[in-house]
Design an enzyme around this catalytic site. Structure first.
Site, PDB file in Angstrom:
ATOM      1  N   LYS A  79       0.851  -1.187   0.000  1.00 24.48           N
ATOM      2  CA  LYS A  79       0.000   0.000   0.000  1.00 24.48           C
ATOM      3  C   LYS A  79       0.885   1.233   0.000  1.00 24.48           C
ATOM      4  O   LYS A  79       1.993   1.241   0.524  1.00 24.48           O
ATOM      5  CB  LYS A  79      -0.914   0.014   1.226  1.00 24.48           C
ATOM      6  CG  LYS A  79      -1.831  -1.194   1.336  1.00 24.48           C
ATOM      7  CD  LYS A  79      -2.857  -1.209   0.208  1.00 24.48           C
ATOM      8  CE  LYS A  79      -3.778  -2.384   0.297  1.00 24.48           C
ATOM      9  NZ  LYS A  79      -3.338  -3.542  -0.476  1.00 24.48           N
ATOM     10  N   ASP A  80       0.370   2.287  -0.586  1.00 27.55           N
ATOM     11  CA  ASP A  80       1.108   3.530  -0.767  1.00 27.55           C
ATOM     12  C   ASP A  80       1.627   4.084   0.553  1.00 27.55           C
ATOM     13  O   ASP A  80       0.895   4.157   1.530  1.00 27.55           O
ATOM     14  CB  ASP A  80       0.183   4.544  -1.446  1.00 27.55           C
ATOM     15  CG  ASP A  80       0.944   5.659  -2.096  1.00 27.55           C
ATOM     16  OD1 ASP A  80       1.720   6.341  -1.397  1.00 27.55           O
ATOM     17  OD2 ASP A  80       0.775   5.861  -3.305  1.00 27.55           O
ATOM     18  N   ARG A  81       2.876   4.501   0.548  1.00 28.20           N
ATOM     19  CA  ARG A  81       3.481   5.102   1.735  1.00 28.20           C
ATOM     20  C   ARG A  81       2.928   6.502   1.997  1.00 28.20           C
ATOM     21  O   ARG A  81       2.759   6.897   3.142  1.00 28.20           O
ATOM     22  CB  ARG A  81       4.994   5.177   1.531  1.00 28.20           C
ATOM     23  CG  ARG A  81       5.679   5.954   2.611  1.00 28.20           C
ATOM     24  CD  ARG A  81       7.151   6.132   2.306  1.00 28.20           C
ATOM     25  NE  ARG A  81       7.859   6.104   3.549  1.00 28.20           N
ATOM     26  CZ  ARG A  81       9.118   5.808   3.689  1.00 28.20           C
ATOM     27  NH1 ARG A  81       9.839   5.508   2.637  1.00 28.20           N
ATOM     28  NH2 ARG A  81       9.679   5.812   4.855  1.00 28.20           N
TER      29      ARG A  81
END
Length: 176
Positions: A79-81
């Protein structure tokens, strides 16, 4: 290698422009597992909300706390940081091993939502879906009626599955 990030527009040119992801809260991802952990087994499932942290780093923290190798920690996808995301992790931890205090993972950027046992490791792509909340800021150049019509078209028909910065990196550095 030359990479052209100018993808064709599915429904014509954008009717306006806006600032995308000014703050992590502007891009939210909820991972939908699609099943409930069974409550027993050799894997502990952790449901976590993270802000500003990447999936691999969280997996490493879980492995360290549990005293296992990183390969013993599973997740359905990265998942996107630069977002606020909820996602599930699993860690191989037979019931014969002492269970760590999972609350030690919690900090200002990480919240533990649930802990449950399951009979198998969580693997990549095993979740049912991701749900997104995207907030655009400083909208300019858009006629409200045209914008509403475009959003309705997107709601009904979806959008192409293009990947941008999240897949290719900032300034497309992941392609090298």
């Amino acid at each position: 290698m030359h990479f052209n990030p100018d993808f064709p527009c599915a429904y014509g040119e954008p009717p306006g422009s806006a600032v995308f992801r000014q703050f992590p809260e502007d891009f939210q991802v909820e991972e939908v597992l699609g099943y409930e952990p069974v409550g027993e087994g050799e894997h502990v499932y952790l449901h976590i909300i993270k802000r500003g942290e990447n999936t691999a780093w969280i997996a490493k923290q879980i492995a360290n706390l549990a005293g296992v190798q990183e390969m013993d920690v599973g997740y359905a996808g990265r998942k996107d940081r630069h977002a606020v995301t909820s996602q599930w992790f699993s860690v191989y931890l037979p019931p014969s091993k002492p269970e760590p205090d999972w609350q030690q993972l919690v900090n200002d950027n990480l919240k533990l939502l649930a802990v449950a046992r399951h009979n198998r490791k969580l693997r990549r792509g095993e979740h049912q879906a991701n749900r997104f909340v995207i907030r655009l800021r400083e909208l300019t150049g858009a006629d409200r009626e045209v914008l509403q019509q475009r959003l309705e078209t997107i709601r009904e028909n979806g959008v192409p599955n293009y990947f941008g910065e999240q897949r290719f990196g900032r300034e497309y550095n992941n392609l090298n």
